[in-house]
Design an enzyme around this catalytic site. Structure first.
Site, PDB file in Angstrom:
ATOM      1  NE  ARG A 153       9.940   4.165   6.450  1.00  0.00           N
ATOM      2  CZ  ARG A 153       9.881   2.673   6.874  1.00  0.00           C
ATOM      3  NH1 ARG A 153      10.472   2.428   7.963  1.00  0.00           N
ATOM      4  NH2 ARG A 153       9.124   1.883   6.220  1.00  0.00           N
ATOM      5  CD  GLU A 169       3.188   1.569   4.518  1.00  0.00           C
ATOM      6  OE1 GLU A 169       2.301   1.484   5.369  1.00  0.00           O
ATOM      7  OE2 GLU A 169       4.240   0.968   4.779  1.00  0.00           O
ATOM      8  CG  ASN A 171       4.770   2.777   7.656  1.00  0.00           C
ATOM      9  OD1 ASN A 171       4.044   1.509   7.663  1.00  0.00           O
ATOM     10  ND2 ASN A 171       5.429   3.036   6.672  1.00  0.00           N
ATOM     11  CB  SER A 176      11.686  -1.186  10.699  1.00  0.00           C
ATOM     12  OG  SER A 176      11.439  -1.196   9.185  1.00  0.00           O
ATOM     13  CE  LYS A 334      -0.558  -0.535   3.610  1.00  0.00           C
ATOM     14  NZ  LYS A 334      -0.019  -1.002   5.073  1.00  0.00           N
ATOM     15  CE  LYS A 388      -0.631  -0.291  -1.072  1.00  0.00           C
ATOM     16  NZ  LYS A 388       0.123   0.843  -0.561  1.00  0.00           N
ATOM     17  CD  GLU A 392       0.979  -0.630   8.305  1.00  0.00           C
ATOM     18  OE1 GLU A 392       2.152  -0.483   7.707  1.00  0.00           O
ATOM     19  OE2 GLU A 392      -0.182  -0.277   7.929  1.00  0.00           O
ATOM     20  N   GLY A 393       3.935  -4.336   7.619  1.00  0.00           N
ATOM     21  CA  GLY A 393       5.048  -5.171   7.644  1.00  0.00           C
ATOM     22  C   GLY A 393       5.418  -5.907   6.336  1.00  0.00           C
ATOM     23  NE  ARG A 475      11.645   0.508   2.843  1.00  0.00           N
ATOM     24  CZ  ARG A 475      10.466   0.226   3.314  1.00  0.00           C
ATOM     25  NH1 ARG A 475      10.001  -0.630   3.749  1.00  0.00           N
ATOM     26  NH2 ARG A 475       9.752   1.491   3.074  1.00  0.00           N
TER      27      ARG A 475
HETATM   28  P1  ADP Z   1       3.267  -2.377   4.318  1.00  0.00           P
HETATM   29  O1  ADP Z   1       2.569  -1.520   5.436  1.00  0.00           O
HETATM   30  O2  ADP Z   1       3.121  -3.738   4.391  1.00  0.00           O
HETATM   31  O3  ADP Z   1       4.785  -1.808   4.312  1.00  0.00           O
HETATM   32  P2  ADP Z   1       3.069  -0.858   1.493  1.00  0.00           P
HETATM   33  O4  ADP Z   1       1.858  -0.097   1.280  1.00  0.00           O
HETATM   34  O5  ADP Z   1       4.235  -0.099   2.234  1.00  0.00           O
HETATM   35  O6  ADP Z   1       2.537  -1.868   3.090  1.00  0.00           O
HETATM   36  O7  ADP Z   1       3.470  -2.017   0.664  1.00  0.00           O
HETATM   37  C1  ADP Z   1       4.633  -2.695   0.800  1.00  0.00           C
HETATM   38  C2  ADP Z   1       5.457  -2.631  -0.425  1.00  0.00           C
HETATM   39  O8  ADP Z   1       4.670  -2.872  -1.655  1.00  0.00           O
HETATM   40  C3  ADP Z   1       6.229  -1.192  -0.490  1.00  0.00           C
HETATM   41  O9  ADP Z   1       7.273  -1.016   0.124  1.00  0.00           O
HETATM   42  C4  ADP Z   1       6.201  -1.159  -2.052  1.00  0.00           C
HETATM   43  O10 ADP Z   1       7.627  -1.780  -2.447  1.00  0.00           O
HETATM   44  C5  ADP Z   1       5.216  -2.084  -2.578  1.00  0.00           C
HETATM   45  N1  ADP Z   1       3.920  -0.968  -3.031  1.00  0.00           N
HETATM   46  C6  ADP Z   1       2.866  -0.539  -2.167  1.00  0.00           C
HETATM   47  N2  ADP Z   1       2.121   0.257  -2.689  1.00  0.00           N
HETATM   48  C7  ADP Z   1       2.571   0.124  -4.081  1.00  0.00           C
HETATM   49  C8  ADP Z   1       2.171   0.961  -5.212  1.00  0.00           C
HETATM   50  N3  ADP Z   1       0.972   1.834  -5.257  1.00  0.00           N
HETATM   51  N4  ADP Z   1       2.938   1.194  -6.417  1.00  0.00           N
HETATM   52  C9  ADP Z   1       3.918   0.120  -6.556  1.00  0.00           C
HETATM   53  N5  ADP Z   1       4.518  -0.450  -5.385  1.00  0.00           N
HETATM   54  C10 ADP Z   1       4.022  -0.337  -4.189  1.00  0.00           C
HETATM   55 MG    MG Z   2       3.574   0.014   6.604  1.00  0.00          MG
HETATM   56 MG    MG Z   3       5.229  -0.217   3.742  1.00  0.00          MG
END
Ligand code: ADP
Ligand code: MG
Ligand code: MG
Length: 499
Positions: A153, A169, A171, A176, A334, A388, A392-393, A475
């Site tokens: 995803r 990102e 996944n 999920s 990442k 970051k 994950e999660g 979401r």
């Molecule tokens: P995970 O693998 O834990 O889901 P993400 O990279 O998706 O990690 O980050 C989790 C959440 O943080 C995302 O769903 C988003 O809401 C927020 N986020 C992540 N990266 C960014 C970004 N570059 N700018 C704004 N919000 C972000």
């Molecule tokens: Mg993720």
């Molecule tokens: Mg994410």
């Protein structure tokens, strides 16, 4: 038609609501035109619909709700109405999906690229190090995965200022909500069919979402490639899972539509019940496993002892089709996302120049922390970045002034520690008002949204059997919240209304 979207959050349609200097203004008062009586009726309908159609999760107020199905069920947190989203951006995201699927496959085959890119991270991040150890073992024994299944995803946000669709990102493990996201779209279409007249909204603008059937179909096709009629699909699960109904939807479709049986096992159970036959066949209590679908194993919490790691290794050594394989898993980290964003790296993996251009267009700024120029920028404007770790999660990222504090702390501990993190440009989507329903209660909030597109990829040697977009997940979260986890309670499930 401007009247038609009166009640919709205006993401993606920001042309109409932006002022000259790019600062967005809130377009409508939350209650404009919608009577509280109508709202209450819609919320009531929403709660009934979710309960009758399995749009549900385990209730955190019930201790057994993550263990026993049918106990302590509550409707999934949802947005009452779909999020407005420009059709061209939605189509752009869909179009990127098969290219990302192909990219993951290509990257997964380059074991040295994965090992080299993650070598500095390995020294300071114990979890990534354990994953890389399993990957090294597979390289040493020259283990080849001929049948490869990816259920990915790719998540995006729409940057308000540039109007660019930017990837958050990709996944590659445990994505999920393939089971529940399509129900949200169905619910929104139902609601608009009933109340669309009053709201001046058209239900056909909520695109069809087939995530659960497409994912089940890809799993069933992989099972078929394995070619053993008595084999099962094993879902690797966490010991407690309040999002279990999302998974049960896939199991139910696999059984009813494809006649494929599934079993659910934790990593600890696999460690005690699993063994390999001399030819590499994976047996769980004498049952042959054709496909392993991970809905656990992506966080260090899933490996409380050595047995869980031995289970992961056992599975990797087997001939079962792993979704994901260790290489697919690593390709979704990442750090690899950041490496792929460097100049001339995509070109190593993709032959088609147009594909490279399309992917690059959705890349946000990504940096490793050995880049001294960017470090200076971050110290001056930390609010423009997200820090970051390789996790994950949800709930792991660092924002705002904490970015600066964390970097200062890491620098003190020695520059090695910086390699555990990547730095990303912070994306600021347009904020808009929305109605969120959580635990039976209606909230009016200012929100931002994230669009995820599911993708499936299946190949057997040279034959690509599946490479497609499989539906979407939206979401929506309160704009003041940094993270976006639905089960964690930060966000709600949503769908899109194309404009
Ligand atoms: P995970 O693998 O834990 O889901 P993400 O990279 O998706 O990690 O980050 C989790 C959440 O943080 C995302 O769903 C988003 O809401 C927020 N986020 C992540 N990266 C960014 C970004 N570059 N700018 C704004 N919000 C972000
Ligand atoms: Mg993720
Ligand atoms: Mg994410």
């Amino acid at each position: 038609s401007s009247a038609s979207s009166t009640f919709l959050p205006k993401h993606g349609k920001s042309e109409e609501i932006d002022t000259q200097d790019g600062n967005s203004i809130i377009p409508i008062s939350l209650n404009e035109g919608v009577s509280s009586k109508l709202l209450q009726k819609m919320v009531h309908d929403a709660l009934v619909w979710c309960s009758l159609h399995g749009l549900v999760v385990g209730d955190k107020n019930n201790q057994r709700s993550g263990k026993v199905p049918g106990v302590g069920i509550v409707h999934a947190p949802i947005a009452l109405l779909p999020m407005s989203f420009a059709q061209r951006h939605f189509l752009q995201a869909c179009e990127l999906t098969p290219i990302f699927n192909e990219l993951v496959d290509r990257v997964s085959l380059d074991g040295n690229f994965l090992q080299d890119s993650l070598s500095r991270t390995k020294k300071v991040d114990a979890f990534t190090s354990r994953l890389l150890d399993i990957h090294s073992k597979m390289l040493e024994t020259n283990k080849k995965e001929e049948i490869r299944l990816g259920l990915h995803r790719s998540d995006y946000m729409l940057d308000a200022q540039s109007k660019d669709l930017l990837q958050i990102e990709l996944n590659t493990i445990s994505c999920s909500f393939p089971g529940l996201s399509c129900l949200v779209s169905e619910f929104h279409r139902y609601l608009l069919n009933h109340y669309g007249g009053d709201l001046k909204l058209d239900s056909t603008r909520v695109p069809e979402n087939m995530a659960s059937t497409r994912y089940a179909e890809a799993l069933a096709k992989a099972w078929k490639e394995y070619n053993n009629a008595r084999a099962v699909i094993m879902i690797v699960v966490q010991t407690e899972e309040r999002n279990m109904y999302d998974q049960h939807w896939l199991c139910s479709i696999l059984k009813e539509k494809y006649g494929v049986m599934t079993i659910q096992k934790t990593l600890a159970e696999i460690a005690t019940e699993g063994r390999l036959q001399p030819d590499g066949t994976l047996l769980i209590n004498d049952q042959v496993v054709a496909v392993i679908y991970f809905r656990a194993g992506y966080t260090p919490n899933d490996y409380p002892s050595e047995s869980e790691w031995s289970a992961r290794l056992l599975m990797e050594q087997s001939t079962a089709i792993k979704c994901p394989s260790i290489s697919y898993h690593l390709a979704g980290t990442k750090k690899i996302q950041q490496e792929l964003a460097k100049p001339n790296v995509l070109e190593r993996f993709l032959d088609d120049k147009d594909d490279v251009t399309k992917l690059r267009k959705c890349f946000a700024g990504l940096w490793s922390l050995d880049d001294s120029k960017i470090m200076k920028d971050v110290m001056e404007r930390p609010e423009l970045f997200v820090l970051k770790p390789q996790r994950e999660g949800g709930g792991n990222n660092i924002y705002g002034d904490d970015v600066k504090q964390m970097l200062l702390k890491l620098q003190k501990e020695g520059s090695e520690e910086l390699a555990a993190y990547i730095l990303m440009q912070r994306i600021f989507p347009t904020e808009s008002p929305a109605f969120l329903v959580q635990d039976g209660i209606l909230h009016e909030e200012h929100v931002i949204s994230e669009l995820g597109i599911y993708g499936a990829y299946l190949r057997n040697k040279d034959k690509v059997i599946v490479n497609e977009q499989c539906g979407y997940l939206t979401r929506t979260k309160v704009s003041s919240s940094n993270e976006g986890g639905v089960v964690a309670g930060f966000a709600v499930l949503d769908s899109v209304y194309l404009t």
